[in-house]
Design an enzyme around this catalytic site. Structure first.
Site, mmCIF file in Angstrom:
data_model
loop_
_atom_site.group_PDB
_atom_site.id
_atom_site.type_symbol
_atom_site.label_atom_id
_atom_site.label_comp_id
_atom_site.label_asym_id
_atom_site.label_seq_id
_atom_site.Cartn_x
_atom_site.Cartn_y
_atom_site.Cartn_z
ATOM 1 N NE ARG A 64 -3.920 -2.181 2.600
ATOM 2 C CZ ARG A 64 -4.871 -2.739 3.272
ATOM 3 N NH1 ARG A 64 -5.242 -0.864 4.585
ATOM 4 N NH2 ARG A 64 -5.753 -3.213 3.131
ATOM 5 C CB CYS A 65 4.937 1.753 -0.526
ATOM 6 S SG CYS A 65 5.628 3.142 -0.738
ATOM 7 N N GLY A 66 3.056 3.817 -1.977
ATOM 8 C CA GLY A 66 3.461 4.428 -3.237
ATOM 9 C C GLY A 66 4.037 4.354 -4.676
#
Length: 188
Positions: A64-66
């Site tokens: 769930r990271c950019g």
């Protein structure tokens, strides 16, 4: 006298600061990276000893990271260079609150979204006292640049088992800078 004590103290502090910048080249390396292992996301072991003749890219990852799209570039890197003695190892972590899922959730996410087939560890800590021993070792032997500041921080282990360099999250594994470095390490 107090003046000479203060002068000696200043010289000592300056000397310590100067040598702290040399920590990369002067690292003691009582252990090498090959002496570490991780629990695999599948329940087995990822023993770095098995990759002794390889360049190893260890990356702390999160779904769930950019920077999660870097999974694709890591898989491409692995696919292109695994036959040239490169190993990519993903280390899922929730240290940055972007990997809340279980090991099964992480494995499913990686396989479904990015067809990942490079080794992935179980979810681990990469920061602080509870961090995996590999990350403690990296900090001791390479200094602050070995400490992940965010997800998708890359630690490159040379064939000698020592840290060759680190790359911040913003450095994409497909970037010319990163690929050039990897290719130079593989040739060593």
């Amino acid at each position: 006298s107090i003046k000479s004590f203060k002068m000696i103290k200043k010289i000592l502090i300056i000397t310590i600061i100067m040598f702290s910048f040399l920590s990369k080249s002067n690292a003691g390396y009582e252990k090498l990276a090959h002496e570490f292992s991780f629990k695999s996301i599948d329940g087995g072991r990822i023993n770095l000893q098995n990759y002794k003749d390889n360049v190893i890219v260890i990356v702390n990852v999160a779904s769930r990271c950019g920077f999660t799209n870097q999974y694709e570039d890591l898989q491409n890197l692995w696919s292109k260079y695994k036959d040239k003695n490169l190993v990519v190892v993903g280390v899922p972590t929730n240290n940055f609150k972007q990997e809340p899922g279980s090991n099964k959730d992480i494995k499913d996410f990686c396989e479904t979204n990015f067809n990942i087939n490079f080794p992935i560890t179980e979810k681990s800590n990469v920061l602080g006292e509870k961090s995996h021993n590999f990350y403690k070792w990296a900090k001791i032997n390479f200094g602050r640049s070995a400490i992940p500041k965010w997800n998708f921080h890359k630690i490159i282990i040379g064939r000698d088992g020592k840290i060759a360099d680190t790359f911040a999250s913003i450095t994409n594994p497909s970037s010319k800078k990163f690929i050039n470095f990897i290719e130079q390490e593989i040739k060593k």
